[in-house]
Scaffold this active site. Structure first.
Site: not given
Lengths: 643, 453
Positions: B266, B110, B187-188
């Site tokens: 990441k 979100t 984001t992962d």
């Protein structure tokens, strides 16, 4: 001006005690709880209210947000990590801290919840990097027993919570606030008591008793700022005003009394507004930009405000309010003053209002111009506020709202205690609870098997602790109480236990220096915080080595608390109190004897008392009394024998 | 599956259903030693079955053990807390239509959300108006049209979803309505999706910017708003095209970095600045309103465009959005069992991306299995687990031996990018030789000509 009968106004006071715990680690990470003043890496953040949060605060939070104030955080290695930086999820709740909260809950016979849920309480002033304070309800109900004139009285406990302390405010500028992360995350136990009525002195007794109970557990931190009391004050069943930041118990009675008086004064002001027959719509029904009226003003205050680029002045008409804003039912209690405090929240210096004008360099003609602009009659009042336009607009809304609230008497708000025992506006009181679950931490079931080993850790009563302390160190009762209640119990025990067997430094001496002497210096308005525990340790260590005398100890305290020097060494050399060598003492006493020859000749050995007094005065603590006495006696005997 | 009610199961579920109580009801609970009143809260599925959760009037939640409850009754709903609305919320229709139009495709995570303080629930802010009231500054830069495509944690997004997302973006691009497309993403695996989109959508006439948040948007300290703002400013006015990831450049809330979709990774589990450009500087830094272009795209694919030419469908725009997921990413480690390679071949894998040590090595013990894999037509490529730097397989014997076997060195391609690229290459050609050529040519900035010092 009226005098206030506290008993007749239905004064009710509820306490919330926030006590730091003496845990090895912080509540949600493995960092140390020790505070520092040396910081390293710094970073900046901007908090924004989450969506539904925007609506709750009006206009304060929206204003804070609109300012988009930047917060700068300073980290300190060892006492802050990625958790404090809000760059890593919280670790599990410190077991040690949770145990302490449970022990206190047992001690207060509070009903422990079956499952603890960590919550996030939204706080967007920057004091928490996350924008919320993590807090958990551990128990509700229970009571604390207070000894009063009629015997034992029970004061109900509302809730016992375990929560994280906020970051330490370092500076608060117009565009940026600075915080140290060392204090963020230190575990705190918050105990909220049922509101009670009574004299301010009785209420102080309540806070004292609760504080003593916590200290008796030996699980709490001591020292300045380790315990903070919030006080909720109401009168005549009116709204509750929350007062934050009462640090010293001896300030508490004064704060309660001032706040009771303020609230009663506001009710008297409300009565006067009612008598004047003012309706809500008449407050702030006309606003006028009066910048050009003031542009040629000789008032230094006006000039200063107008020197800021884009500054304007606006006037607010308040119908039927003549004489009300300046009305002072009790000394220092006026609506005008409330408005001044209110606009300071918006970064403005203050307001001008018609009851105090002409004045402050604003002349009759300007007052008349403002009245004409506002079409205000002599029965109407006006308030003038100046500053940057967008701030003025916010401040006007806040002023109108505050004056409307004045019709009902006391507004619910959060106020801050001042060091001289007054309270000042700090922010509107948050309406409903702003809490939602901390989903990063699993819930913690509290089973009977978890509580079982904690029953034995419930603190002894304060009475028992005092008796033990008195017996162990040979202190009289009063001194034992003073040490126990002071911030220095742990330090006292440490200093006493570090003495060698043949030490001349008695526990009674240490106790009296750490209590009576420091209290008396504090009463002289000296700053206790500049005399650190490390300094005190060093002073007693010097004393043990014979570098200074017992008489010098309070002098060194005073020098350090006056901030005239920054270290024990500097204090000793500035005072010139390092102990005299035998040769120096010999020379100094010879001078005393020379100066007093007539008296010696007259009284012989009988003059020794007088000589002793003169010597001690001349030596200013640089030699121990016994040593002076012995040397003086020897000299005198020799002198008299030879003559 | 047991029946559930707001996450309750077992004893707590039975008690609540017997009393006809559901989540959100006002209730009073009496135990032998206490009485509490509050709202029944939902329970996390993972928490035990023996407690029910109540939100007390103070706002705190607390759990009460079912076995201790003597009585539980439902009472008429208390009047809820009244929350004042923001005095003048920005509604979508008020946003100037002269501003660049952006499409915002949400896939999960979100990026903007609302907290319901009554239940403590967090839900995504999905409509444009909700988005603007969540991040009001957006309305200064662009008119944003949100659309929810998926609602998944990013670990659940794979090749099928890349196709779905790429097709949706292609549809938006081809409509000619938008100056840019924003994709909100957990984001992962955001860097995998960014790579996938970089290969699937070529010669984009507009920027496609992926954006996420390392701190969820229900927190006042969330990085979501600033990341979204940075992505919006970049998409609306950088004049650059291609696929990008827009996230915090540092821990402070001041600078947003825009990374090339194939060069980003990441690199931290939780920090705001977890995303970094590997072997390159970010394409641009966004500081306040200003865009500081650092590194125009190394392949020259990203052209600085004339702003007036926005909203025009690119003539050369291609969307090849299929992926073949039969590609394995294998990290070599001391003790690595070569039979894993043999297994992959027998399981029908068409490609293996090795994450070798150092300059691109695996142990001698792997040679037979690798040779067998290559001989059976599997595409075998080498990347380095060092993350930074290029593989160079001519320096040591091991590397030379691997090259001789037919292992394809992938220069400084990030292993994650390499696996995505292989899935895309193998979906677009049946010819192994062509697939090898694709792997070794720089299509979307995944291979750097030179690595800055």
């Amino acid at each position: 001006m009226a005098t206030l009968d506290l008993a007749s106004i239905g004064l009710k006071v509820g306490f919330e005690i926030h006590q730091q715990l003496a845990t090895k680690t912080k509540l949600f990470c493995e960092c140390s709880c020790s505070e520092t003043d040396k910081y390293g890496y710094a970073f900046t953040r901007k908090l924004r209210p989450t969506q539904s949060e925007l609506g709750i605060y009006d206009p304060a939070a929206v204003f804070e947000f609109k300012k988009m104030r930047t917060t700068k955080y300073y980290s300190a290695p060892g006492s802050s990590c990625l958790v404090e930086a809000d760059e890593e999820p919280p670790h599990e709740v410190s077991k040690e801290a949770l145990e302490s909260a449970l022990v206190f809950s047992l001690a207060l016979r509070s009903r422990i919840v079956d499952e603890v849920h960590v919550m996030r309480k939204i706080v967007i002033d920057g004091s928490n990097t996350s924008g919320f304070q993590r807090t958990m309800l551990v128990a509700n109900g229970g009571f604390v027993e207070i000894a009063d004139k009629q015997g034992i009285k029970r004061v109900g406990v509302q809730t016992i919570c375990l929560e994280e302390d906020a970051a330490k405010l370092i500076s608060d500028g117009e565009t940026a606030r600075e915080y140290g992360l060392d204090r963020l995350g230190v575990p705190l136990v918050e105990i909220a008591l049922e509101p009670i009525s009574g004299t301010p002195e009785e209420m102080v007794q309540v806070a004292l008793t609760l504080g003593r109970l916590l200290r008796a557990s030996k699980r709490v931190a001591r020292g300045l700022g380790s315990i903070r009391q919030d006080v909720n004050v109401s009168i005549q069943n009116g709204p509750v005003v929350e007062i934050k930041g009462v640090q010293q118990l001896d300030q508490l009675a004064k704060v309660i009394e001032h706040e009771a008086k303020r609230q009663h004064g506001l009710i008297m002001i409300a009565d006067r507004i009612k008598a004047a027959g003012v309706s809500l719509e008449q407050i702030g029904d006309r606003l006028e930009d009066i910048t050009n009226v003031f542009s040629q003003s000789d008032s230094s205050m006006v000039k200063k405000i107008l020197s800021d680029k884009g500054a304007i002045f606006k006037a607010i008409r308040i119908r039927g309010f003549a004489g009300i804003i300046g009305f002072e039912p009790y000394l220092g209690i006026r609506l005008g003053k409330e408005l001044g405090e209110l606009v300071r929240f918006y970064g403005l210096g203050g307001v001008f209002h018609s009851d105090e004008l002409p004045g402050y360099g604003i002349d009759e003609k300007q007052v008349k111009d403002v009245r004409d602009r506002l079409q205000a009659s002599s029965r109407d009042a006006f308030v003038i506020v100046g500053g940057r336009q967008e701030i003025v607009e916010y401040a006007i809304q806040a002023i109108i709202q505050r004056l409307k609230a004045a019709m009902a008497g006391v507004p619910a708000e959060t106020r801050a205690a001042t060091s001289d025992g007054r309270t000042v506006f700090s922010r509107p009181r948050p309406g409903a609870a702003r809490m939602y679950p901390e989903t990063d931490i699993p819930t913690i079931p509290v089973s009977e098997s978890m509580l079982e080993p904690l029953y034995g850790l419930v603190p002894k009563s304060w009475e028992q602790e005092i008796n033990l302390l008195a017996a162990k160190y040979g202190l009289n009762r009063k001194l034992a109480e003073q040490v126990f209640d002071s911030d220095y119990l742990a330090l006292f025990e440490e200093i006493c236990s570090s003495q060698k067997a043949d030490s001349k430094i008695q526990p009674t001496f240490v106790a009296s220096k750490l209590t009576e002497d420091i209290v008396s210096l504090r009463r002289q308005k000296l700053d206790v915080s500049s005399l650190t525990e490390d300094m005190i340790r060093e002073i007693f260590e010097r004393l043990a080595r014979g570098v200074i005398t017992k008489e010098s100890v309070p002098l060194v305290f005073e020098k350090l608390m006056k901030k005239e020097v920054g270290s024990v060494n500097d204090a000793i050399s500035a005072l010139g109190i390092s102990v005299l060598t035998d040769a120096e003492l010999d020379k100094a006493l010879d001078k005393v004897i020379r100066d007093n020859m007539p008296a010696i000749k007259q009284k012989g050995m009988g003059s020794i008392g007088m000589l002793m007094g003169r010597s001690m005065a001349a030596l200013k603590g640089r030699a121990d009394g016994n040593r002076v006495n012995a040397m003086l006696k020897e000299k005198l005997e020799k002198l008299l024998a030879s003559s | 599956m047991p029946e559930s009610n707001g996450g309750y199961r077992g004893a707590s579920y039975e008690l609540l259903s017997a009393k006809g109580i559901s989540v959100g009801d006002s209730i009073i609970i009496r135990t032998s030693d206490s009485e509490v009143a509050g709202l029944l809260m939902p329970r996390y599925e993972s928490a035990g079955a023996d407690h029910i959760v109540i939100k007390l009037k103070s706002g705190y939640n607390a759990g009460y053990e079912v076995s201790k409850i003597r009585e539980i009754i439902k009472v008429p709903a208390q009047e809820g807390h009244q929350y004042q609305k923001l005095s003048n919320p920005i509604v979508a229709s008020q946003v100037k239509d002269t501003l660049p139009q952006l499409a915002l495709i949400s896939t999960g995570g979100t990026i903007a959300s609302k907290v319901d303080y009554r239940t403590g629930g967090v839900r995504a802010a999905l409509t444009a108006s909700e988005l603007y009231s969540s991040v009001p500054e957006l309305a200064r830069y662009a008119s944003i049209e949100p659309e929810m495509l998926l609602n998944e944690y990013s670990e659940n997004l794979g090749p099928e979803q890349w196709t779905l997302i790429a097709d949706k973006i292609a549809e938006k691009v081809r409509s000619g309505k938008y100056s840019g497309v924003l994709v909100s993403h957990g984001t992962d695996t955001m860097h995998y999706t960014a790579s996938a989109l970089s290969f699937a959508l070529q010669n984009l006439p507009v920027p496609v910017v992926l954006v996420g948040a390392q701190r969820s948007s229900d927190r006042p300290s969330s990085d979501a708003a600033l990341n979204l703002l940075g992505a919006t400013i970049f998409a609306a006015s950088s004049g650059l095209t291609g696929v990008f990831v827009s996230m915090h450049a540092g821990t402070s809330d001041d600078v947003i970095a825009c990374h090339t979709g194939t060069r980003v990774r990441k690199n931290h589990t939780s920090r705001r600045d977890a995303f970094e450009s590997i072997d390159a500087s970010p394409v641009a830094l966004i500081r306040g309103d200003s865009i500081e272009v650092q590194n125009p795209h190394p392949t020259g694919q990203i052209a600085v465009k004339n702003k007036a030419a926005y909203s025009v469908t690119g003539e050369n725009f291609t969307a090849r959005t299929r992926f073949d997921k039969r590609v394995a990413l294998m990290k070599f480690y001391p003790g690595f069992d070569p039979s894993i390679i043999s297994w992959a071949v027998s399981a029908g894998y068409r490609g293996i991306i090795l994450e070798g040590t150092g300059l691109g090595h695996v142990s001698r013990a792997c040679f037979p299995s690798l040779q067998a894999a290559i001989n059976s037509g599997v595409l075998v490529c080498m990347t380095s687990q060092c993350i930074w730097g290029r593989v160079r397989m001519t320096v040591y014997d091991t590397g030379r031996d691997l090259l001789d076997m037919g292992v394809i060195p992938l220069s400084d391609m990030i292993p994650e990018t390499a696996v995505v690229k292989a899935m895309w290459a193998l979906a677009n050609t049946k010819d192994l030789k062509e697939a090898k050529d694709i792997m070794q040519s720089n299509i979307a900035g995944e291979i750097s000509r030179s690595i800055p010092i």
